[in-house]
Write a protein that holds these residues in place. Sequence first.
Motif, PDB file in Angstrom:
ATOM      1  N   GLY A  68       0.668  -1.331   0.049  1.00 36.91           N
ATOM      2  CA  GLY A  68       0.007   0.081  -0.180  1.00 36.91           C
ATOM      3  C   GLY A  68       0.799   1.278   0.066  1.00 36.91           C
ATOM      4  N   SER A  69       2.072   1.102   0.474  1.00 40.27           N
ATOM      5  CA  SER A  69       2.798   2.370   0.537  1.00 40.27           C
ATOM      6  C   SER A  69       3.667   2.493  -0.805  1.00 40.27           C
ATOM      7  CB  SER A  69       4.124   2.307   1.615  1.00 40.27           C
ATOM      8  OG  SER A  69       3.479   2.360   2.902  1.00 40.27           O
ATOM      9  N   VAL A  70       4.001   1.447  -1.502  1.00 38.08           N
ATOM     10  CA  VAL A  70       4.749   1.254  -2.821  1.00 38.08           C
ATOM     11  C   VAL A  70       3.676   1.827  -3.886  1.00 38.08           C
ATOM     12  CG1 VAL A  70       5.818  -0.212  -4.220  1.00 38.08           C
ATOM     13  CG2 VAL A  70       6.321  -0.181  -1.681  1.00 38.08           C
ATOM     14  N   THR A  71       2.394   1.306  -3.846  1.00 40.72           N
ATOM     15  CA  THR A  71       1.543   1.386  -5.054  1.00 40.72           C
ATOM     16  C   THR A  71       1.428   3.016  -5.513  1.00 40.72           C
ATOM     17  OG1 THR A  71       0.333  -0.471  -4.450  1.00 40.72           O
ATOM     18  CG2 THR A  71      -0.680   1.349  -5.775  1.00 40.72           C
ATOM     19  N   PRO A  72       1.408   3.904  -4.479  1.00 39.45           N
ATOM     20  CA  PRO A  72       1.289   5.363  -5.267  1.00 39.45           C
ATOM     21  C   PRO A  72       2.468   5.814  -5.589  1.00 39.45           C
ATOM     22  CG  PRO A  72       0.640   5.364  -2.784  1.00 39.45           C
ATOM     23  CD  PRO A  72       0.986   3.724  -3.106  1.00 39.45           C
ATOM     24  N   VAL A  73       3.807   5.380  -5.134  1.00 38.74           N
ATOM     25  CA  VAL A  73       4.868   5.539  -5.824  1.00 38.74           C
ATOM     26  C   VAL A  73       5.132   5.133  -7.114  1.00 38.74           C
ATOM     27  CG1 VAL A  73       7.575   5.245  -5.607  1.00 38.74           C
ATOM     28  CG2 VAL A  73       6.128   5.524  -3.624  1.00 38.74           C
ATOM     29  N   VAL A  74       4.590   3.716  -7.311  1.00 39.81           N
ATOM     30  CA  VAL A  74       4.878   3.282  -8.539  1.00 39.81           C
ATOM     31  C   VAL A  74       3.694   3.819  -9.547  1.00 39.81           C
ATOM     32  CG1 VAL A  74       3.741   0.936  -9.817  1.00 39.81           C
ATOM     33  CG2 VAL A  74       5.442   0.903  -7.685  1.00 39.81           C
ATOM     34  N   LYS A  75       2.628   4.430  -9.148  1.00 33.69           N
ATOM     35  CA  LYS A  75       1.760   4.998  -9.997  1.00 33.69           C
ATOM     36  C   LYS A  75       2.250   6.307 -10.735  1.00 33.69           C
ATOM     37  CE  LYS A  75      -2.578   3.260  -8.436  1.00 33.69           C
ATOM     38  NZ  LYS A  75      -3.890   3.469  -7.695  1.00 33.69           N
ATOM     39  N   ARG A  76       2.982   6.936  -9.682  1.00 32.24           N
ATOM     40  CA  ARG A  76       3.992   8.058 -10.267  1.00 32.24           C
ATOM     41  C   ARG A  76       4.783   7.805 -11.155  1.00 32.24           C
ATOM     42  NH1 ARG A  76       2.726   9.526  -4.852  1.00 32.24           N
ATOM     43  NH2 ARG A  76       4.924   9.252  -4.272  1.00 32.24           N
ATOM     44  N   LEU A  77       5.638   6.789 -10.981  1.00 31.92           N
ATOM     45  CA  LEU A  77       6.598   6.308 -11.825  1.00 31.92           C
ATOM     46  C   LEU A  77       5.773   6.020 -13.192  1.00 31.92           C
ATOM     47  CD1 LEU A  77       8.894   4.246  -9.599  1.00 31.92           C
ATOM     48  CD2 LEU A  77       9.391   6.504 -10.799  1.00 31.92           C
ATOM     49  N   GLU A  78       4.727   5.320 -13.336  1.00 29.79           N
ATOM     50  CA  GLU A  78       4.076   5.185 -14.525  1.00 29.79           C
ATOM     51  C   GLU A  78       3.542   6.309 -15.331  1.00 29.79           C
ATOM     52  OE1 GLU A  78       0.640   1.755 -15.908  1.00 29.79           O
ATOM     53  OE2 GLU A  78       0.118   3.119 -14.103  1.00 29.79           O
ATOM     54  N   ALA A  79       3.119   7.215 -14.338  1.00 34.15           N
ATOM     55  CA  ALA A  79       2.695   8.685 -15.153  1.00 34.15           C
ATOM     56  C   ALA A  79       3.802   9.292 -15.640  1.00 34.15           C
ATOM     57  CB  ALA A  79       2.190   9.301 -13.873  1.00 34.15           C
ATOM     58  N   GLU A  80       5.059   9.187 -15.137  1.00 31.33           N
ATOM     59  CA  GLU A  80       6.373   9.540 -15.932  1.00 31.33           C
ATOM     60  C   GLU A  80       6.742   8.870 -17.006  1.00 31.33           C
ATOM     61  OE1 GLU A  80       7.881  12.471 -14.995  1.00 31.33           O
ATOM     62  OE2 GLU A  80       6.256  12.896 -13.509  1.00 31.33           O
ATOM     63  N   GLY A  81       6.233   7.853 -17.169  1.00 26.76           N
ATOM     64  CA  GLY A  81       6.515   7.009 -18.264  1.00 26.76           C
ATOM     65  C   GLY A  81       7.777   6.198 -18.163  1.00 26.76           C
ATOM     66  N   TYR A  82       8.102   5.974 -16.630  1.00 25.39           N
ATOM     67  CA  TYR A  82       9.359   5.215 -16.456  1.00 25.39           C
ATOM     68  C   TYR A  82       9.251   3.615 -16.337  1.00 25.39           C
ATOM     69  CZ  TYR A  82      11.596   9.597 -15.051  1.00 25.39           C
ATOM     70  OH  TYR A  82      12.070  10.894 -15.108  1.00 25.39           O
ATOM     71  N   LEU A  83       7.875   3.161 -16.246  1.00 29.93           N
ATOM     72  CA  LEU A  83       7.598   1.820 -16.113  1.00 29.93           C
ATOM     73  C   LEU A  83       6.080   1.790 -16.541  1.00 29.93           C
ATOM     74  CD1 LEU A  83       5.720   1.590 -13.301  1.00 29.93           C
ATOM     75  CD2 LEU A  83       7.627   1.685 -12.236  1.00 29.93           C
ATOM     76  N   SER A  84       5.894   0.441 -16.736  1.00 23.81           N
ATOM     77  CA  SER A  84       4.159  -0.091 -16.873  1.00 23.81           C
ATOM     78  C   SER A  84       3.700  -1.108 -15.885  1.00 23.81           C
ATOM     79  CB  SER A  84       4.226  -0.411 -18.469  1.00 23.81           C
ATOM     80  OG  SER A  84       4.790  -1.928 -18.638  1.00 23.81           O
ATOM     81  N   ARG A  85       2.416  -1.040 -15.465  1.00 29.78           N
ATOM     82  CA  ARG A  85       2.182  -1.932 -14.399  1.00 29.78           C
ATOM     83  C   ARG A  85       1.134  -2.708 -15.547  1.00 29.78           C
ATOM     84  NH1 ARG A  85      -1.364   0.534 -10.460  1.00 29.78           N
ATOM     85  NH2 ARG A  85      -2.090   1.651 -12.035  1.00 29.78           N
ATOM     86  N   ASP A  86       1.224  -4.038 -15.170  1.00 34.27           N
ATOM     87  CA  ASP A  86       0.190  -5.016 -15.959  1.00 34.27           C
ATOM     88  C   ASP A  86      -0.161  -5.938 -15.004  1.00 34.27           C
ATOM     89  OD1 ASP A  86       0.449  -3.865 -18.683  1.00 34.27           O
ATOM     90  OD2 ASP A  86       2.566  -4.705 -18.590  1.00 34.27           O
ATOM     91  N   ARG A  87      -1.494  -6.555 -15.275  1.00 31.14           N
ATOM     92  CA  ARG A  87      -1.735  -7.675 -14.352  1.00 31.14           C
ATOM     93  C   ARG A  87      -0.950  -8.928 -14.463  1.00 31.14           C
ATOM     94  NH1 ARG A  87      -5.789  -6.169 -11.108  1.00 31.14           N
ATOM     95  NH2 ARG A  87      -7.389  -4.589 -11.994  1.00 31.14           N
ATOM     96  N   ASP A  88      -0.765  -9.396 -13.291  1.00 33.18           N
ATOM     97  CA  ASP A  88      -0.005 -10.598 -13.268  1.00 33.18           C
ATOM     98  C   ASP A  88      -0.890 -11.780 -13.471  1.00 33.18           C
ATOM     99  OD1 ASP A  88       1.435 -13.042 -12.393  1.00 33.18           O
ATOM    100  OD2 ASP A  88       2.267 -12.349 -10.615  1.00 33.18           O
ATOM    101  N   PRO A  89      -0.611 -12.677 -14.605  1.00 33.06           N
ATOM    102  CA  PRO A  89      -1.366 -13.563 -15.256  1.00 33.06           C
ATOM    103  C   PRO A  89      -1.466 -14.930 -14.090  1.00 33.06           C
ATOM    104  CG  PRO A  89       0.609 -13.667 -16.621  1.00 33.06           C
ATOM    105  CD  PRO A  89       0.683 -12.397 -15.390  1.00 33.06           C
TER     106      PRO A  89
END
Length: 144
Positions: A68-89
């Motif tokens: 829960g602490s990491v998710t907002p950080v990851v979302k901001r990194l995604e918005a910056e275009g540094y990473l993508s978040r995809d569902r784990d199959p």
Amino acid sequence: MTLPKPPTLDQHLCFLIYNTSLKMTQTYKPLLSALNLTYPQYLVMVVLWEEDGLGVKDVAERLQLDSGSVTPVVKRLEAEGYLSRDRDPRDERNRVLTLTAVGQALRAAALKVSQDFAAECRIGHDEVGTLMATLGKLNRNLTD
């Protein structure tokens, strides 16, 4: 009868570690601003530069945080275009983090951040090794 005096603030190891941590984060701040990263974002990126394609839960575990602490950080990194978040199959509740080309390219610039930070610390490689070993031991002892 005189009561023993409690340790002073400067005699508390916890205060020295806390204060040093704050100073380290402040030293990183201007170095990371050139990369458009905050310190927590930088730590997530360091984990992914080590091993791309981890889940949010795995990154959180590596950083010793809850997801829960990491998710907002990851979302901001995604918005910056540094990473993508995809569902784990394998687990639809988890998101797999994959560095984009921009996020991968940032790694080279981050090397300079590490070098500049080391120069700011003004301590030798051997001293860093000793500090890391001692703090690692303290960390493990407090985890048990």
